[in-house]
Design a protein around this motif. Structure first.
Motif, PDB file in Angstrom:
ATOM      1  N   ALA A 265      -1.332  -0.062 -27.818  1.00 14.39           N
ATOM      2  CA  ALA A 265      -0.783   0.092 -26.477  1.00 14.39           C
ATOM      3  C   ALA A 265      -1.352  -0.938 -25.512  1.00 14.39           C
ATOM      4  O   ALA A 265      -0.639  -1.468 -24.653  1.00 14.39           O
ATOM      5  CB  ALA A 265      -1.054   1.508 -25.969  1.00 14.39           C
TER       6      ALA A 265
ATOM      7  N   ILE B 228       2.410   8.391 -22.553  1.00 13.31           N
ATOM      8  CA  ILE B 228       2.203   7.495 -21.427  1.00 13.31           C
ATOM      9  C   ILE B 228       1.314   8.165 -20.389  1.00 13.31           C
ATOM     10  O   ILE B 228       1.115   9.384 -20.409  1.00 13.31           O
ATOM     11  CB  ILE B 228       3.543   7.074 -20.789  1.00 13.31           C
TER      12      ILE B 228
ATOM     13  N   MET C 250       0.418  -4.330 -25.884  1.00  8.66           N
ATOM     14  CA  MET C 250       1.885  -4.360 -25.927  1.00  8.66           C
ATOM     15  C   MET C 250       2.460  -5.572 -25.208  1.00  8.66           C
ATOM     16  O   MET C 250       3.501  -6.109 -25.606  1.00  8.66           O
ATOM     17  CB  MET C 250       2.465  -3.080 -25.316  1.00  8.66           C
TER      18      MET C 250
ATOM     19  N   ILE D 179      10.543   2.066 -20.643  1.00  7.94           N
ATOM     20  CA  ILE D 179      11.266   1.822 -21.892  1.00  7.94           C
ATOM     21  C   ILE D 179      11.759   0.380 -21.950  1.00  7.94           C
ATOM     22  O   ILE D 179      11.700  -0.274 -23.001  1.00  7.94           O
ATOM     23  CB  ILE D 179      12.420   2.832 -22.041  1.00  7.94           C
TER      24      ILE D 179
ATOM     25  N   ALA E  78       4.048   1.823 -19.691  1.00  6.36           N
ATOM     26  CA  ALA E  78       5.203   0.940 -19.837  1.00  6.36           C
ATOM     27  C   ALA E  78       6.506   1.712 -19.711  1.00  6.36           C
ATOM     28  O   ALA E  78       6.654   2.811 -20.251  1.00  6.36           O
ATOM     29  CB  ALA E  78       5.155   0.232 -21.185  1.00  6.36           C
TER      30      ALA E  78
ATOM     31  N   TRP F 122       8.920  -1.940 -22.859  1.00  8.19           N
ATOM     32  CA  TRP F 122       8.607  -1.726 -24.286  1.00  8.19           C
ATOM     33  C   TRP F 122       9.587  -2.498 -25.169  1.00  8.19           C
ATOM     34  O   TRP F 122       9.186  -3.221 -26.084  1.00  8.19           O
ATOM     35  CB  TRP F 122       8.670  -0.231 -24.531  1.00  8.19           C
TER      36      TRP F 122
ATOM     37  N   GLU G 227       6.148   5.611 -29.978  1.00 10.58           N
ATOM     38  CA  GLU G 227       5.869   6.375 -28.763  1.00 10.58           C
ATOM     39  C   GLU G 227       4.562   7.131 -28.968  1.00 10.58           C
ATOM     40  O   GLU G 227       4.436   7.933 -29.894  1.00 10.58           O
ATOM     41  CB  GLU G 227       7.019   7.341 -28.481  1.00 10.58           C
TER      42      GLU G 227
ATOM     43  N   LEU H 214       9.061   0.709 -33.408  1.00 15.98           N
ATOM     44  CA  LEU H 214       8.505   1.141 -32.132  1.00 15.98           C
ATOM     45  C   LEU H 214       7.716   2.438 -32.319  1.00 15.98           C
ATOM     46  O   LEU H 214       8.072   3.264 -33.150  1.00 15.98           O
ATOM     47  CB  LEU H 214       9.619   1.354 -31.110  1.00 15.98           C
TER      48      LEU H 214
ATOM     49  N   ALA I  17      12.005   9.565 -24.704  1.00 17.66           N
ATOM     50  CA  ALA I  17      12.087   8.150 -25.062  1.00 17.66           C
ATOM     51  C   ALA I  17      12.733   7.951 -26.424  1.00 17.66           C
ATOM     52  O   ALA I  17      13.329   6.893 -26.677  1.00 17.66           O
ATOM     53  CB  ALA I  17      10.689   7.528 -25.060  1.00 17.66           C
TER      54      ALA I  17
ATOM     55  N   LYS J   9       3.248  -0.255 -30.450  1.00 20.45           N
ATOM     56  CA  LYS J   9       3.019   0.944 -29.651  1.00 20.45           C
ATOM     57  C   LYS J   9       3.410   0.713 -28.190  1.00 20.45           C
ATOM     58  O   LYS J   9       3.272  -0.399 -27.664  1.00 20.45           O
ATOM     59  CB  LYS J   9       1.548   1.365 -29.732  1.00 20.45           C
ATOM     60  N   ARG J  10       3.891   1.764 -27.560  1.00 20.16           N
ATOM     61  CA  ARG J  10       4.260   1.694 -26.148  1.00 20.16           C
ATOM     62  C   ARG J  10       3.003   1.597 -25.286  1.00 20.16           C
ATOM     63  O   ARG J  10       2.010   2.279 -25.536  1.00 20.16           O
ATOM     64  CB  ARG J  10       5.062   2.945 -25.770  1.00 20.16           C
TER      65      ARG J  10
END
Length: 233
Positions: free
Chosen positions: A81, A135, A84, A110, A108, A113, A132, A130, A150, A103-104
Motif C-alpha cells: 500500500a 483504507i 502504490m 479507486i 487511495a 488505484w 483491496e 488488484l 470497491a 495493493k490499494r
C-alpha cells in the motif's frame, strides 16, 4: 521467522486448499524500530518452503533495485500500500513479465488505484492483480476500513482481477472470517489470509492471524458461499 515455522505453515495451508503462500521477507513498518523482516534470509526461507510444498510464493518488493532478484526468485511480486504510487518502481515492474499484486494505498481512491495499475501496464506488463486491503477512514476501532464496495466497482471499471486482504483490513483475527465471507459473496477473485501457528508469539501481526485449524474451517465455509454465488474456490 524460522525456516521450520514457514515450511510448517505452508504445509498446513496447502492441505486446507491454499494455492499461494505469501510471506513478508521485506516489511515496511510505520515505526523504524519495528521488525522489518528478515530480508534476503526471509526470501530464502520462502523459496525453501516452495521447494518443500510446491506452493508459489508472494512477497513484497520495496525498491526498484530489487526487481532483478524478485523476477528470478518470486512467483507473484507484491507492491504494498505504501508503494502504490511509487511510480519508478511501478514502471520497472512494468518492464517485466511477472504477475504483480498491487495493493490499494492507505487512502487511495479507486481511480488512483487503477491509474497505479496503468503505470505497470503502460510499460507492457498486463499481469496485474488488484488487492483491496482496507483504507484509512475516521473509524479507529479496526486497523483499516475494508471497502467491500470497491470489489464490484473495480469489476465494473476494469478487467483486472481483484483479491481482498481481510486480515490487514481488520487487524483482529475474529473479524477475518466474516469479512472474508463478505468478500467472496460480492465477487472477490481471491483472498489473502494471514495464518500463524502461534499468533501470541508472532514477531509481527499476530493479532490478525488465524491458527491453521481455524483457517481450514474457514476454507470449508468459503467454499459453500462460493457455490451459492456461482464461484469456485
Amino acid at each position: 521467522e524460522t525456516q521450520e515455522q514457514v515450511t510448517e505453515i505452508a504445509k498446513d495451508v496447502k492441505a486446507a486448499g491454499a494455492t499461494l503462500m505469501r510471506g513478508g521477507a521485506f516489511k515496511p513498518r510505520t515505526s523504524p524500530y519495528s521488525f522489518q523482516g528478515l530480508k534476503e534470509k526471509g526470501l530464502d526461507f520462502l523459496k525453501n518452503a516452495r521447494a518443500a510444498t510446491g506452493l508459489p510464493i508472494v512477497t513484497e518488493i520495496m525498491s526498484p533495485y530489487m526487481v532483478e532478484r524478485f523476477v528470478e526468485d518470486v512467483d507473484l511480486i507484491q507492491v504494498g500500500a505504501r508503494n502504490m504510487q511509487n511510480f519508478d518502481l511501478l514502471k520497472e515492474l512494468g518492464k517485466t513479465n511477472k504477475p504483480i499484486l498491487l495493493k490499494r494505498g492507505l487512502a487511495a481512491t479507486i481511480e488512483e488505484w487503477l491509474m497505479a495499475a496503468e503505470y505497470i501496464m503502460s510499460e507492457g506488463n498486463e499481469n496485474v492483480i488488484l488487492c483491496e486491503r482496507g483504507i484509512r477512514t475516521f473509524e479507529t476501532y479496526t486497523r483499516n476500513t475494508l471497502d467491500v464496495s470497491a470489489i464490484p466497482a473495480v469489476k465494473r471499471l476494469s478487467h483486472l482481477p481483484v483479491v481482498v486482504d481481510p486480515s490487514h483490513a481488520a487487524g483482529m483475527w475474529w473479524m477475518v472470517e466474516p469479512l472474508a465471507k463478505a468478500a467472496v459473496a460480492v465477487g472477490a477473485d481471491g483472498l489473502i489470509i494471514e495464518v500463524h501457528n502461534d499468533p501470541e508469539a508472532a514477531w509481527c501481526d499476530g493479532a490478525q492471524s488465524l491458527k491453521p485449524d481455524r483457517f481450514a474451517k474457514l476454507m470449508g465455509d468459503l467454499r459453500g458461499i462460493a457455490n451459492i454465488v456461482g464461484r469456485e474456490l
